[in-house]
Design a protein around this motif. Structure first.
Motif, PDB file in Angstrom:
ATOM      1  N   GLN A  35       0.832  -1.201   0.000  1.00 43.34           N
ATOM      2  CA  GLN A  35       0.000   0.000   0.000  1.00 43.34           C
ATOM      3  C   GLN A  35       0.867   1.252   0.000  1.00 43.34           C
ATOM      4  N   LEU A  36       1.941   1.220   0.770  1.00 43.82           N
ATOM      5  CA  LEU A  36       2.847   2.360   0.807  1.00 43.82           C
ATOM      6  C   LEU A  36       3.484   2.602  -0.565  1.00 43.82           C
ATOM      7  N   GLN A  37       3.852   1.528  -1.251  1.00 41.39           N
ATOM      8  CA  GLN A  37       4.425   1.669  -2.596  1.00 41.39           C
ATOM      9  C   GLN A  37       3.398   2.276  -3.563  1.00 41.39           C
ATOM     10  N   ALA A  38       2.148   1.884  -3.417  1.00 43.76           N
ATOM     11  CA  ALA A  38       1.086   2.448  -4.270  1.00 43.76           C
ATOM     12  C   ALA A  38       0.904   3.940  -3.989  1.00 43.76           C
ATOM     13  N   VAL A  39       0.960   4.330  -2.715  1.00 42.97           N
ATOM     14  CA  VAL A  39       0.844   5.741  -2.345  1.00 42.97           C
ATOM     15  C   VAL A  39       2.017   6.530  -2.923  1.00 42.97           C
ATOM     16  N   LEU A  40       3.214   5.976  -2.806  1.00 40.64           N
ATOM     17  CA  LEU A  40       4.393   6.659  -3.359  1.00 40.64           C
ATOM     18  C   LEU A  40       4.283   6.799  -4.876  1.00 40.64           C
ATOM     19  N   ALA A  41       3.786   5.772  -5.552  1.00 41.53           N
ATOM     20  CA  ALA A  41       3.601   5.857  -7.008  1.00 41.53           C
ATOM     21  C   ALA A  41       2.573   6.930  -7.352  1.00 41.53           C
ATOM     22  N   LEU A  85      -6.090  10.823 -12.282  1.00 34.47           N
ATOM     23  CA  LEU A  85      -4.958  10.622 -13.172  1.00 34.47           C
ATOM     24  C   LEU A  85      -3.787   9.974 -12.424  1.00 34.47           C
ATOM     25  N   ALA A  86      -3.505  10.464 -11.230  1.00 36.12           N
ATOM     26  CA  ALA A  86      -2.440   9.872 -10.413  1.00 36.12           C
ATOM     27  C   ALA A  86      -2.823   8.454  -9.981  1.00 36.12           C
ATOM     28  N   ASP A  87      -4.104   8.241  -9.692  1.00 33.41           N
ATOM     29  CA  ASP A  87      -4.577   6.888  -9.364  1.00 33.41           C
ATOM     30  C   ASP A  87      -4.300   5.933 -10.519  1.00 33.41           C
ATOM     31  N   ASP A  88      -4.572   6.370 -11.742  1.00 35.76           N
ATOM     32  CA  ASP A  88      -4.352   5.510 -12.905  1.00 35.76           C
ATOM     33  C   ASP A  88      -2.886   5.126 -13.039  1.00 35.76           C
ATOM     34  N   GLN A  89      -1.985   6.068 -12.775  1.00 34.68           N
ATOM     35  CA  GLN A  89      -0.547   5.777 -12.838  1.00 34.68           C
ATOM     36  C   GLN A  89      -0.172   4.753 -11.768  1.00 34.68           C
ATOM     37  N   ALA A  90      -0.637   4.975 -10.550  1.00 30.25           N
ATOM     38  CA  ALA A  90      -0.318   4.059  -9.452  1.00 30.25           C
ATOM     39  C   ALA A  90      -0.951   2.692  -9.686  1.00 30.25           C
ATOM     40  N   ARG A  91      -2.146   2.665 -10.255  1.00 31.34           N
ATOM     41  CA  ARG A  91      -2.843   1.414 -10.559  1.00 31.34           C
ATOM     42  C   ARG A  91      -2.027   0.576 -11.537  1.00 31.34           C
ATOM     43  N   ARG A  92      -1.494   1.217 -12.555  1.00 25.43           N
ATOM     44  CA  ARG A  92      -0.696   0.479 -13.541  1.00 25.43           C
ATOM     45  C   ARG A  92       0.561  -0.115 -12.916  1.00 25.43           C
ATOM     46  N   ALA A  93       1.133   0.581 -11.953  1.00 27.18           N
ATOM     47  CA  ALA A  93       2.380   0.119 -11.346  1.00 27.18           C
ATOM     48  C   ALA A  93       2.165  -0.894 -10.221  1.00 27.18           C
ATOM     49  N   HIS A  94       1.083  -0.736  -9.450  1.00 26.53           N
ATOM     50  CA  HIS A  94       0.934  -1.554  -8.237  1.00 26.53           C
ATOM     51  C   HIS A  94      -0.409  -2.244  -8.081  1.00 26.53           C
ATOM     52  N   GLY A  95      -1.298  -2.060  -9.025  1.00 29.09           N
ATOM     53  CA  GLY A  95      -2.589  -2.719  -8.947  1.00 29.09           C
ATOM     54  C   GLY A  95      -3.636  -1.884  -8.235  1.00 29.09           C
ATOM     55  N   SER A  96      -4.875  -2.170  -8.559  1.00 28.72           N
ATOM     56  CA  SER A  96      -6.000  -1.407  -8.019  1.00 28.72           C
ATOM     57  C   SER A  96      -6.234  -1.677  -6.538  1.00 28.72           C
ATOM     58  N   LEU A  97      -6.091  -2.931  -6.133  1.00 27.86           N
ATOM     59  CA  LEU A  97      -6.429  -3.300  -4.764  1.00 27.86           C
ATOM     60  C   LEU A  97      -5.533  -2.612  -3.744  1.00 27.86           C
ATOM     61  N   GLU A  98      -4.229  -2.592  -3.999  1.00 25.90           N
ATOM     62  CA  GLU A  98      -3.294  -1.952  -3.064  1.00 25.90           C
ATOM     63  C   GLU A  98      -3.640  -0.479  -2.872  1.00 25.90           C
ATOM     64  N   LEU A  99      -3.877   0.207  -3.968  1.00 26.65           N
ATOM     65  CA  LEU A  99      -4.173   1.636  -3.889  1.00 26.65           C
ATOM     66  C   LEU A  99      -5.530   1.873  -3.230  1.00 26.65           C
ATOM     67  N   ALA A 100      -6.525   1.088  -3.581  1.00 23.53           N
ATOM     68  CA  ALA A 100      -7.851   1.242  -2.973  1.00 23.53           C
ATOM     69  C   ALA A 100      -7.781   1.015  -1.464  1.00 23.53           C
ATOM     70  N   GLN A 101      -7.034   0.011  -1.037  1.00 26.22           N
ATOM     71  CA  GLN A 101      -6.887  -0.244   0.394  1.00 26.22           C
ATOM     72  C   GLN A 101      -6.177   0.916   1.086  1.00 26.22           C
ATOM     73  N   ALA A 102      -5.149   1.459   0.437  1.00 29.15           N
ATOM     74  CA  ALA A 102      -4.422   2.592   1.018  1.00 29.15           C
ATOM     75  C   ALA A 102      -5.345   3.795   1.174  1.00 29.15           C
ATOM     76  N   ILE A 103      -6.129   4.089   0.145  1.00 35.88           N
ATOM     77  CA  ILE A 103      -7.062   5.215   0.229  1.00 35.88           C
ATOM     78  C   ILE A 103      -8.066   4.968   1.347  1.00 35.88           C
ATOM     79  N   GLY A 104      -8.568   3.746   1.425  1.00 36.83           N
ATOM     80  CA  GLY A 104      -9.522   3.403   2.484  1.00 36.83           C
ATOM     81  C   GLY A 104      -8.937   3.562   3.874  1.00 36.83           C
ATOM     82  N   HIS A 105      -7.725   3.042   4.093  1.00 33.82           N
ATOM     83  CA  HIS A 105      -7.085   3.167   5.409  1.00 33.82           C
ATOM     84  C   HIS A 105      -6.840   4.629   5.764  1.00 33.82           C
ATOM     85  N   MET A 106      -6.381   5.392   4.794  1.00 39.27           N
ATOM     86  CA  MET A 106      -6.043   6.785   5.083  1.00 39.27           C
ATOM     87  C   MET A 106      -7.290   7.639   5.305  1.00 39.27           C
ATOM     88  N   SER A 107      -8.339   7.388   4.549  1.00 39.82           N
ATOM     89  CA  SER A 107      -9.537   8.208   4.717  1.00 39.82           C
ATOM     90  C   SER A 107     -10.296   7.818   5.978  1.00 39.82           C
TER      91      SER A 107
END
Length: 170
Positions: A35-41, A85-107
């Motif tokens: 999740q951290l890698q997805a946030v950084l991406a 747009l940034a979500d799309d970049q991170a999604r391509r690099a690390h997958g949708s699930l990691e980024l969605a979980q990170a957004i969920g945890h942070m929000s």
């Protein structure tokens, strides 16, 4: 005792000549490695895409014409579109699930951090839904078409001073 702000999960980028990505202790505590890698991406996408510069004209327009609804709506919509747009970049690099979980945890752990348009902004629920439902980002033809339209729009103002040279007028 740690300050409350440091414990809130916050991630943002600071553009400039030496761009930085800032992560709070709360972010490091709440996210796993993926999740951290997805946030950084996601934040790198903001930096490399110079999203700060893309946002500036809309901020200026809203300040110049506060009575104009279109200026206000654009000022509100563009940050959300830049997040997507940034979500799309991170999604391509690390997958949708990691980024969605990170957004969920942070929000889920945020109250409000004034002045930050971080990973978990006001459109967090819509962003998570978009990531999890598999809504595809734009077609591969949208970017070239947008650049073509932008180039055509800019060609008029550029052509006016060059017209005398092209037409052979001294």
């Amino acid at each position: 005792m740690r300050s409350g702000l440091a414990m809130m999960p916050v991630a943002y980028c600071v553009p400039g000549s030496e761009p930085r990505i800032v992560l709070s202790r709360g972010t490091l505590d709440v996210l796993d490695r993926g999740q951290l890698q997805a946030v950084l991406a996601h934040e790198r996408a903001h930096l490399y895409g110079r999203h700060d510069l893309l946002l500036l004209p809309f901020i200026a327009l809203a300040h110049a014409f506060p009575w104009l609804p279109a200026a206000r709506h654009a000022r509100e919509a563009v940050p959300v579109l830049l997040e997507l747009l940034a979500d799309d970049q991170a999604r391509r690099a690390h997958g949708s699930l990691e980024l969605a979980q990170a957004i969920g945890h942070m929000s889920a752990r945020r109250d409000s951090a004034p002045g930050t348009m971080a990973l978990a902004g006001p459109a967090a629920a819509e962003r998570v839904e978009r990531l999890l439902t598999g809504v595809r980002s734009r077609s591969r033809w949208v970017s070239p078409a947008a650049y073509l339209v932008g180039g055509l729009l800019l060609s008029g103002p550029i052509a006016i001073p060059l017209a005398p040279v092209w037409c052979g007028i001294p």
